[in-house]
Write an enzyme that holds these catalytic residues in place. Structure first.
Site, PDB file in Angstrom:
ATOM      1  N   GLU A  25     -10.073   0.330   1.967  1.00 13.79           N
ATOM      2  CA  GLU A  25      -9.716   1.716   1.640  1.00 13.79           C
ATOM      3  C   GLU A  25      -9.146   1.818   0.235  1.00 13.79           C
ATOM      4  O   GLU A  25      -9.382   2.796  -0.477  1.00 13.79           O
ATOM      5  CB  GLU A  25      -8.700   2.250   2.663  1.00 13.79           C
ATOM      6  CG  GLU A  25      -8.421   3.740   2.556  1.00 13.79           C
ATOM      7  CD  GLU A  25      -7.247   4.101   1.637  1.00 13.79           C
ATOM      8  OE1 GLU A  25      -7.007   5.296   1.424  1.00 13.79           O
ATOM      9  OE2 GLU A  25      -6.575   3.176   1.121  1.00 13.79           O
TER      10      GLU A  25
ATOM     11  N   ASP B  50      -6.448  -3.308   4.441  1.00 19.77           N
ATOM     12  CA  ASP B  50      -6.395  -3.941   3.118  1.00 19.77           C
ATOM     13  C   ASP B  50      -5.201  -3.412   2.332  1.00 19.77           C
ATOM     14  O   ASP B  50      -4.627  -2.366   2.663  1.00 19.77           O
ATOM     15  CB  ASP B  50      -7.682  -3.695   2.337  1.00 19.77           C
ATOM     16  CG  ASP B  50      -7.857  -2.230   1.923  1.00 19.77           C
ATOM     17  OD1 ASP B  50      -7.687  -1.350   2.794  1.00 19.77           O
ATOM     18  OD2 ASP B  50      -8.156  -1.965   0.748  1.00 19.77           O
TER      19      ASP B  50
END
Length: 413
Positions: free
Chosen positions: A178, A83
């Site tokens: 994350e 991400d």
């Protein structure tokens, strides 16, 4: 060793897929578009020859490179997240390739006269003559942490293609979310089955980190009372002004822009409010556990003092711990840091061992039973349009991964 164009092409194929995460979503992954890259990575891991390639219902990816030695070797892992931060848009990324960087200003966006300049970003100077990948000034790049993913995939591919390099069993893990602090939340450490791992999520070449902030998020809510301003004397309570008083009571120099190294801070990053109600959102950071606890207590004490001053409860504080300093979990197994340090030196990289002024999946994983230091991925200026990565740093990161695997094979389990 590693073909430059090959890793460039791989990296660009990742960053041009939008994977921005969303802190306001309760789903995992927090955005559907993260599946686009996740599914691509599953196919790619299979294509390069890894085994036991899996993706679960939350988009956590795991894969195995089997050992090619007969003796027992510790199982190691390499982990990155796919991400990108919601701090700046990651949609429609248009990377620019700067060959043989001349050390001068790089024009990112001529229309806005937007420059990546070594006069401001001094780290640029060390990459003169190298190949840089930058943004076009309208998005972030996504080297955090798609550079790490590209390096891990490339290293595994290289090891598959070069069986003469001896290594034990290696596990690969890629995670969603994350950037919003949830990357390790649903990571199955037992399934991963490694003795230890490394996150490839650091910044400049040479970084090797096993300390990070203790972290918490705090929401300070101030309740006011809205009354017609023409008839407000003795009745109106302006929550905005009380919130301002609260802000002013915190130490002025203990903020991100005035701290470095192991110095902690209070970071006010969001204000929402009107006369009736104001909310302040803080992140609280400190490497030292006791100072971290003291910071949280100060937020509570300031609210208590203001409530006593006003004679009623108008300020409340909610604090939630986010992650802790992994140093406590890594220090008992410092040989895993020593292996990474030795690997860097072996491939001509000078280790820069320093604390992370932030967090990483590795901190949470370390507290979940998987000690997990952090190795450089090569990028700079994360989370914004000035982000860039030198290709040569990415290649060195690949070499470090390969060398870590080789050195670990010499360590009897």
């Amino acid at each position: 060793m590693i073909e430059k164009q090959h890793i460039i092409d791989r990296f660009i194929s990742y960053v041009t897929i939008d994977t921005e995460s969303d802190p306001h979503s309760a789903a995992t992954p927090s955005t559907e578009k993260q599946w686009d890259l996740a599914n691509k990575l599953v196919d790619e891991l299979k294509d390069i020859g890894l085994e036991d390639v899996t993706i679960d219902e939350n988009a956590y990816i795991m894969a195995t490179l089997p050992a090619n030695v007969d003796h027992d070797v510790p199982v190691i892992g390499f982990i990155s997240h796919f991400d990108t931060t919601p701090d700046f848009t990651g949609a429609n990324v248009k990377p620019q390739i700067i060959d043989e960087y001349d050390g001068l200003d790089i024009i990112l966006n001529p229309k806005d006269n937007m420059k990546l300049s070594p006069s401001y970003f001094e780290d640029l100077k060390q990459y003169k003559g190298q190949t840089l990948i930058t943004t076009d000034g309208t998005t972030l790049l996504g080297a955090d942490d798609k550079a790490g993913i590209a390096e891990i995939v490339t290293a595994m591919e290289y090891l598959v293609q070069h069986p003469e390099i001896k290594h034990g069993k290696i596990r690969v893990g890629f995670t969603p979310d994350e950037e919003i602090g949830r990357g390790a939340h649903k990571f199955d450490v037992e399934k991963f089955g490694a003795d230890w791992a490394y996150t490839m999520d650091g910044s400049q070449i040479g970084e090797l980190e096993y300390e990070n902030f203790n972290a918490a998020g705090a929401v300070v809510t101030v309740k006011g009372k809205s009354v017609h301003p023409g008839y407000a004397k003795g009745k109106l309570v302006n929550s905005i002004l009380i919130a301002q008083d609260y802000i002013d009571l915190l130490p002025k120099i203990e903020v991100p822009e005035q701290t470095e190294g192991r110095e902690g801070f209070f970071h006010l990053h969001t204000i929402k409010g009107n006369v009736d109600k104001t909310q302040l959102e803080y992140i609280v950071r400190d490497h030292d556990k006791q100072r971290f606890e003291n910071r949280k207590q100060l937020l509570i004490d300031l609210a208590k003092n203001l409530n006593e001053e006003h004679g009623k409860e108008i300020v409340t504080v909610e604090i939630k711990d986010q992650y802790y300093n992994m140093k406590e979990k890594v220090e008992p197994v410092m040989h895993i840091v020593a292996i990474a340090e030795k690997a860097m030196k072996a491939v001509g990289v000078e280790p820069i061992i320093k604390p992370i002024r932030g967090g990483t999946d590795g901190s949470q994983l370390s507290y979940m039973g998987l000690p997990c230091p952090n190795i450089f991925a090569g990028g700079h200026n994360f989370h914004g349009p000035y982000e860039y990565v030198p290709v040569e740093s990415m290649i060195k990161a690949v070499e470090v991964i390969v060398k870590v695997a080789e050195l670990t094979a010499a360590e009897k389990k």
